[in-house]
Design an enzyme around this catalytic site. Structure first.
Site, short mmCIF file in Angstrom:
data_model
loop_
_atom_site.label_atom_id
_atom_site.label_comp_id
_atom_site.label_asym_id
_atom_site.label_seq_id
_atom_site.Cartn_x
_atom_site.Cartn_y
_atom_site.Cartn_z
N ASN A 14 0.93 -1.33 -0.17
CA ASN A 14 0.07 -0.03 0.01
C ASN A 14 1.10 1.30 -0.09
O ASN A 14 0.43 2.30 -0.67
CB ASN A 14 -1.00 0.08 1.25
CG ASN A 14 -2.38 -0.69 0.94
OD1 ASN A 14 -3.01 -0.71 -0.08
ND2 ASN A 14 -2.59 -1.75 1.72
N HIS A 110 -8.51 -1.04 5.73
CA HIS A 110 -8.96 -2.26 6.07
C HIS A 110 -9.45 -3.08 4.82
O HIS A 110 -10.36 -2.57 4.12
CB HIS A 110 -10.10 -2.13 7.17
CG HIS A 110 -10.39 -3.45 7.72
ND1 HIS A 110 -9.86 -3.91 8.84
CD2 HIS A 110 -11.56 -4.04 7.41
CE1 HIS A 110 -10.59 -4.95 9.40
NE2 HIS A 110 -11.59 -5.27 8.59
#
Length: 210
Positions: A14, A110
């Site tokens: 990420n 998430h």
């Protein structure tokens, strides 16, 4: 210019998505000023070094107790003077003071569509294992602001991902990353950097809706 610190425990995929989006102009008005990890062998630290971004490791193993670690972690974050803290797979219980000091200035990614499959114990492959065990047809990812709870802060962005027949937790994890996480986390940072969000009544409104 939005100054961003990224906190990550593992490989930093990420983080790489964020760095690439800044480089490609998909995230504007933003500078990644630092990367913090709690793992000395986290590949995210290598990614930061390769990108010329200052990085630091704050490991619980280096401190006598949790309180000393918490103080060191808060000091490390504060040292970069960030406008926004991004949790990109940071698997550490955050000090209360850190959450309080960066209220509405800290976001988390998430790997599920909250509030489903969130909360204590739901991280990594565990999330995708539970999605498959429940027989879900759709899963996805969520970017939310961090509050005192676990995965309970105001939702900023979500993106759905199809669950396919024959998926394993590993295959599904990869699809969620590629189709959702790596897209909405950079997008969320860009929204924040360009003043395209509004807090109202405990919810977040964004883009053309404000």
């Amino acid at each position: 210019m939005l100054k961003v610190v990224v906190m990550v425990s593992g490989g930093g995929t990420n983080l790489q998505a964020i760095l690439d989006a800044v480089q490609d102009g998909k995230i504007t008005n933003t500078e990644i000023v630092g990367v913090i990890s709690n793992k000395k062998d986290a590949y995210a630290l290598t990614r930061a070094q390769q990108a010329g971004i200052p990085s630091v490791c704050v490991s619980l193993k280096d401190y006598e107790g949790r309180e000393d670690f918490n103080r060191a972690l808060l000091k490390a974050v504060d040292s970069f003077e960030p406008d926004l803290v991004v949790l990109a797979g940071f698997l550490v219980i955050l000090p209360e003071l850190l959450v309080k000091n960066y209220k509405n200035r800290m976001i988390n990614i998430h790997p599920a569509l909250l509030p489903s499959f969130g909360g204590k114990g739901y991280y990594g492959l565990k999330v995708h294992e539970e999605v498959l065990a429940r027989g879900c047809k759709v899963t996805g990812a969520t970017v939310h602001f961090v509050d005192e709870g676990c995965d309970s802060g105001p939702i900023l962005l979500q993106k759905a991902v199809e669950v396919k027949h024959g998926d394993t937790p590993e295959v599904l994890q990869r699809r969620v990353m590629e189709e959702a996480e790596w897209k909405i986390l950079p997008q969320a940072i860009d929204f924040i950097a360009n003043g395209k969000i509004l807090f109202e009544g405990g919810h977040v409104f964004l883009g053309d809706s404000i």
